[in-house]
Design an enzyme around this catalytic site. Structure first.
Site, PDB file in Angstrom:
ATOM      1  N   HIS A  25      12.029 164.988  55.841  1.00  0.00           N
ATOM      2  CA  HIS A  25      12.035 166.149  56.741  1.00  0.00           C
ATOM      3  C   HIS A  25      11.064 165.917  57.905  1.00  0.00           C
ATOM      4  O   HIS A  25      11.360 166.224  59.056  1.00  0.00           O
ATOM      5  CB  HIS A  25      11.607 167.420  55.994  1.00  0.00           C
ATOM      6  CG  HIS A  25      12.387 167.693  54.748  1.00  0.00           C
ATOM      7  ND1 HIS A  25      11.799 167.907  53.530  1.00  0.00           N
ATOM      8  CD2 HIS A  25      13.726 167.767  54.538  1.00  0.00           C
ATOM      9  CE1 HIS A  25      12.742 168.117  52.620  1.00  0.00           C
ATOM     10  NE2 HIS A  25      13.916 168.037  53.200  1.00  0.00           N
ATOM     11  N   CYS A 131      29.451 171.137  46.083  1.00  0.00           N
ATOM     12  CA  CYS A 131      28.152 170.583  45.667  1.00  0.00           C
ATOM     13  C   CYS A 131      27.067 171.550  46.123  1.00  0.00           C
ATOM     14  O   CYS A 131      26.916 171.779  47.339  1.00  0.00           O
ATOM     15  CB  CYS A 131      27.915 169.203  46.267  1.00  0.00           C
ATOM     16  SG  CYS A 131      26.210 168.654  46.008  1.00  0.00           S
ATOM     17  N   CYS A 134      24.365 169.893  48.409  1.00  0.00           N
ATOM     18  CA  CYS A 134      24.776 169.799  49.822  1.00  0.00           C
ATOM     19  C   CYS A 134      25.166 171.163  50.375  1.00  0.00           C
ATOM     20  O   CYS A 134      25.323 171.314  51.575  1.00  0.00           O
ATOM     21  CB  CYS A 134      25.992 168.897  49.993  1.00  0.00           C
ATOM     22  SG  CYS A 134      25.806 167.197  49.500  1.00  0.00           S
ATOM     23  N   HIS A 155      24.011 163.471  45.933  1.00  0.00           N
ATOM     24  CA  HIS A 155      23.057 163.978  44.933  1.00  0.00           C
ATOM     25  C   HIS A 155      23.233 163.369  43.547  1.00  0.00           C
ATOM     26  O   HIS A 155      22.426 163.620  42.664  1.00  0.00           O
ATOM     27  CB  HIS A 155      23.142 165.511  44.860  1.00  0.00           C
ATOM     28  CG  HIS A 155      22.632 166.170  46.101  1.00  0.00           C
ATOM     29  ND1 HIS A 155      23.426 166.441  47.182  1.00  0.00           N
ATOM     30  CD2 HIS A 155      21.377 166.554  46.440  1.00  0.00           C
ATOM     31  CE1 HIS A 155      22.695 166.982  48.137  1.00  0.00           C
ATOM     32  NE2 HIS A 155      21.452 167.065  47.722  1.00  0.00           N
ATOM     33  N   LYS A 308      18.674 157.198  49.434  1.00  0.00           N
ATOM     34  CA  LYS A 308      18.069 158.272  50.239  1.00  0.00           C
ATOM     35  C   LYS A 308      16.931 158.897  49.437  1.00  0.00           C
ATOM     36  O   LYS A 308      17.144 159.331  48.309  1.00  0.00           O
ATOM     37  CB  LYS A 308      19.135 159.318  50.540  1.00  0.00           C
ATOM     38  CG  LYS A 308      18.606 160.496  51.341  1.00  0.00           C
ATOM     39  CD  LYS A 308      19.708 161.513  51.606  1.00  0.00           C
ATOM     40  CE  LYS A 308      19.176 162.707  52.366  1.00  0.00           C
ATOM     41  NZ  LYS A 308      19.537 163.986  51.787  1.00  0.00           N
ATOM     42  N   LYS A 311      13.638 164.784  46.886  1.00  0.00           N
ATOM     43  CA  LYS A 311      12.865 165.438  45.834  1.00  0.00           C
ATOM     44  C   LYS A 311      13.696 165.565  44.564  1.00  0.00           C
ATOM     45  O   LYS A 311      13.198 165.383  43.464  1.00  0.00           O
ATOM     46  CB  LYS A 311      12.460 166.848  46.299  1.00  0.00           C
ATOM     47  CG  LYS A 311      11.165 166.879  47.099  1.00  0.00           C
ATOM     48  CD  LYS A 311       9.946 166.898  46.192  1.00  0.00           C
ATOM     49  CE  LYS A 311       8.635 166.747  46.924  1.00  0.00           C
ATOM     50  NZ  LYS A 311       8.230 167.901  47.678  1.00  0.00           N
TER      51      LYS A 311
HETATM   52  N1  MSP Z   1      19.570 173.238  55.548  1.00  0.00           N
HETATM   53  C1  MSP Z   1      20.337 172.117  55.916  1.00  0.00           C
HETATM   54  C2  MSP Z   1      20.361 171.940  57.415  1.00  0.00           C
HETATM   55  C3  MSP Z   1      20.896 173.117  58.164  1.00  0.00           C
HETATM   56  S1  MSP Z   1      20.839 172.870  59.863  1.00  0.00           S
HETATM   57  C4  MSP Z   1      21.745 174.092  60.516  1.00  0.00           C
HETATM   58  C5  MSP Z   1      19.748 170.860  55.285  1.00  0.00           C
HETATM   59  N2  MSP Z   1      18.498 170.949  54.909  1.00  0.00           N
HETATM   60  S2  MSP Z   1      17.685 169.768  54.191  1.00  0.00           S
HETATM   61  O1  MSP Z   1      16.375 170.304  53.993  1.00  0.00           O
HETATM   62  O2  MSP Z   1      18.370 169.337  53.025  1.00  0.00           O
HETATM   63  O3  MSP Z   1      17.681 168.544  55.111  1.00  0.00           O
HETATM   64  C6  MSP Z   1      17.283 168.671  56.435  1.00  0.00           C
HETATM   65  C7  MSP Z   1      17.207 167.351  57.138  1.00  0.00           C
HETATM   66  O4  MSP Z   1      16.314 166.474  56.484  1.00  0.00           O
HETATM   67  C8  MSP Z   1      18.541 166.640  57.255  1.00  0.00           C
HETATM   68  O5  MSP Z   1      18.701 166.220  58.597  1.00  0.00           O
HETATM   69  C9  MSP Z   1      18.380 165.450  56.374  1.00  0.00           C
HETATM   70  O6  MSP Z   1      19.098 164.362  56.840  1.00  0.00           O
HETATM   71  C10 MSP Z   1      16.890 165.203  56.477  1.00  0.00           C
HETATM   72  N3  MSP Z   1      16.463 164.412  55.375  1.00  0.00           N
HETATM   73  C11 MSP Z   1      16.408 164.766  54.064  1.00  0.00           C
HETATM   74  N4  MSP Z   1      16.095 163.655  53.333  1.00  0.00           N
HETATM   75  C12 MSP Z   1      15.973 162.590  54.171  1.00  0.00           C
HETATM   76  C13 MSP Z   1      15.601 161.258  54.023  1.00  0.00           C
HETATM   77  N5  MSP Z   1      15.346 160.723  52.859  1.00  0.00           N
HETATM   78  N6  MSP Z   1      15.481 160.511  55.143  1.00  0.00           N
HETATM   79  C14 MSP Z   1      15.656 161.035  56.396  1.00  0.00           C
HETATM   80  N7  MSP Z   1      16.015 162.280  56.566  1.00  0.00           N
HETATM   81  C15 MSP Z   1      16.278 163.046  55.473  1.00  0.00           C
HETATM   82  O7  MSP Z   1      20.442 169.866  55.185  1.00  0.00           O
END
Ligand code: MSP
Length: 524
Positions: A25, A131, A134, A155, A308, A311
């Protein structure tokens, strides 16, 4: 005609508050922060939005598992984890939107009602895999088969079967307009690999989208059917527009903000959420007769063990795990410098330690401390004369132009490299001129002063060029160069002016400061 300058409007995804932030994030948000700081230093008006995605089953179930009501859970996480995390990483967002805020929920309802009134919403039956990780309706072809059980490929968890009467959005009506949009505006979806993926997905045909759920209540009620809540992605995507006044009267403050901000210039997203942003979101906007975003940029994943980092797979690393050791600015620097934006990259302590030592401590930090030590020793801490080195000056011009075009294209690695190459060049200049030898003979006083001035002037430029990436460190450097008194705030220095040589005046007071990047042992 409005005379308001449209802001450069950048958004990050809004993050699910089922847990605290991890470095994946932070990767997106730091990239957004660097890009918006850079645009501010180009003299543009900027609006930088981030926030939290608080509805849906994933958040609701986590709250229940923790024995608290969803609202209490999200309030707690936003206050105790998300907002402090961004503050700790020095993120200068202009706004923070939460999807449980009234400003969002009311505007979502109004927008949805508008689509319904215009015939883009109808009722139907949805049956298919979903899912919760997702929050996505999956197609059977998307899933992986594990001994007869269907798993989400992201996932690695079983999908659930949804079988509900829902409201549908006529997404399929927008396949052709979207294809035409990407044909005519290739920059609207980047990098190219992401655009190709979106185009082939669209060419494969798209079904209408279920945009409501009836089996739980943690969401925004559908205005004309309050037993249903809006599908969490439909709700969440709208944040980019509700945060800046979507649906408000054009003469109201919200309406004016919208006119000065929309369309977004860049939506930064991870590649896993590309389709939502490059297919569903522009279709929603097209249906409402609104401009589509200028660019959706999908970056890669931070990987742990080739997968990827997440958590839910227990591979999440908290930003503080890294910043406690390396500091905030090295964290901000490392990921953008090491991984081409758009590609996946593996995090390793060894690589981070190696780059920290060679690029930050040796090339950059050491240059700054060498200069302040020499000016103190040979010139009583005051810059004695203005000088010009044509080679350094031209290297600076080249580096600035390269960095500016790379960063504006979201090639952070290319931009940072251009600046760090200049930094190396300055180190080479100092090594070659050997001021410590020049200082041994008063005959060389003029030459010595020239070398010190040219080095100081180069560091002035480095402070400005690296400020968006490492603001706290560059501020220390700025103070140490005595630049504040003569040139004003570091943040007000313009990229367009940085390569103008000779800005530090004679008499600028150079002071020693704390070492910018202290030497560190490799973490256990
Ligand atoms: N809530 C949705 C987004 C809604 S936007 C209108 C969501 N949230 S998330 O918390 O799961 O992920 C948010 C962002 O963090 C996504 O762009 C996701 O690709 C990024 N990442 C989550 N894990 C990641 C990595 N391991 N590496 C890089 N970015 C990653 O999806």
């Amino acid at each position: 005609m409005s005379t308001t300058q449209k802001a450069f409007y950048l958004t990050t995804p809004i993050y699910y508050v089922n847990d605290a932030p991890h470095i994946g994030h932070a990767y997106t948000t730091v990239a957004g922060d660097v890009l918006t700081r850079w645009h501010r230093q180009r003299g543009e008006s900027v609006w930088f939005l981030t926030g939290t995605d608080e509805h849906g089953q994933k958040v609701m179930r986590t709250a229940h598992d923790n024995g608290v009501a969803p609202q209490e859970w999200v309030d707690r996480l936003v206050a105790n984890a998300w907002k402090p995390n961004w503050a700790a990483l020095n993120i200068a967002n202009d706004d923070f939107i939460r999807t449980t805020e009234v400003r969002h929920t009311e505007r979502v309802q109004k927008f949805l009602q508008g689509l319904k009134d215009d015939g883009f919403i109808y009722s139907g039956k949805y049956q298919g895999p979903y899912c919760v990780g997702c929050e996505e309706f999956k197609l059977p072809g998307d899933l992986i088969d594990a001994d007869g059980e269907k798993l989400c490929p992201i996932h690695s968890k079983p999908v659930e079967l949804v079988d509900e009467e829902n409201w549908f959005f006529k997404l399929s009506a927008f396949v052709e307009p979207l294809l035409e949009h990407y044909r005519n505006n290739p920059e609207a979806c980047q990098p190219e690999s992401a655009r190709n993926e979106v185009v082939s997905f669209l060419e494969g045909g798209v079904s209408d989208l279920s945009i409501s759920r009836s089996t739980f209540d943690w969401g925004i009620p559908v205005p004309w059917d309050t037993k249903q809540v809006v599908y969490v992605w439909f709700d969440a995507l709208l944040n980019y527009a509700t945060a800046v006044g979507l649906t408000d009267d054009p003469d109201s403050p919200g309406g004016k903000k919208f006119a000065a901000t929309w369309p977004a210039d860049v939506h930064l997203v991870g590649k896993d959420i590309l389709r939502f942003h490059a297919v569903i979101w522009p279709a929603m906007l097209m249906a409402a007769g609104l401009a589509v975003p200028k660019k959706v940029f999908a970056h890669g994943w931070l990987l742990v063990g080739g997968e990827k980092m997440s958590k839910s797979k227990l591979t999440g690393i908290a930003p503080s795990d890294i910043t406690d050791h390396f500091g905030v600015d090295a964290f901000r620097y490392y990921f953008l410098r090491a991984i081409p934006f758009g590609s996946d990259g593996s995090f390793s302590w060894e690589d981070m330690h190696a780059r920290y030592t060679s690029e930050l401590a040796n090339d950059f930090g050491n240059l700054a401390s060498r200069l302040s030590a020499m000016v103190e020793k040979y010139c009583a801490g005051v810059l004695p004369a203005v000088a010009r080195d044509a080679d350094l000056e031209s290297a600076l011009s080249t580096a600035t132009a390269k960095a500016d075009s790379a960063i504006c294209e979201l090639d952070f690695q290319g931009g940072i490299n251009a600046v760090m190459d200049f930094c190396k060049r300055v180190n080479g200049y100092v090594t070659e001129k050997e001021p410590w030898i020049l200082a041994k003979d008063p005959k060389n006083q003029q030459q010595l002063e020239d070398v010190l001035y040219n080095t100081a002037e180069s560091l002035r430029a480095l402070a400005v060029l690296l400020n968006s990436v490492m603001p706290a460190t560059c501020e220390i450097l700025w103070q140490s160069l005595g630049a504040q008194d003569v040139l004003g705030d570091l943040n007000s220095q313009k990229i367009g002016n940085v390569a103008t040589w000779g800005q530090l005046p004679v008499g600028a007071k150079i002071t020693k400061t704390a070492v910018l990047f202290p030497r560190l042992e490799l973490a256990e």
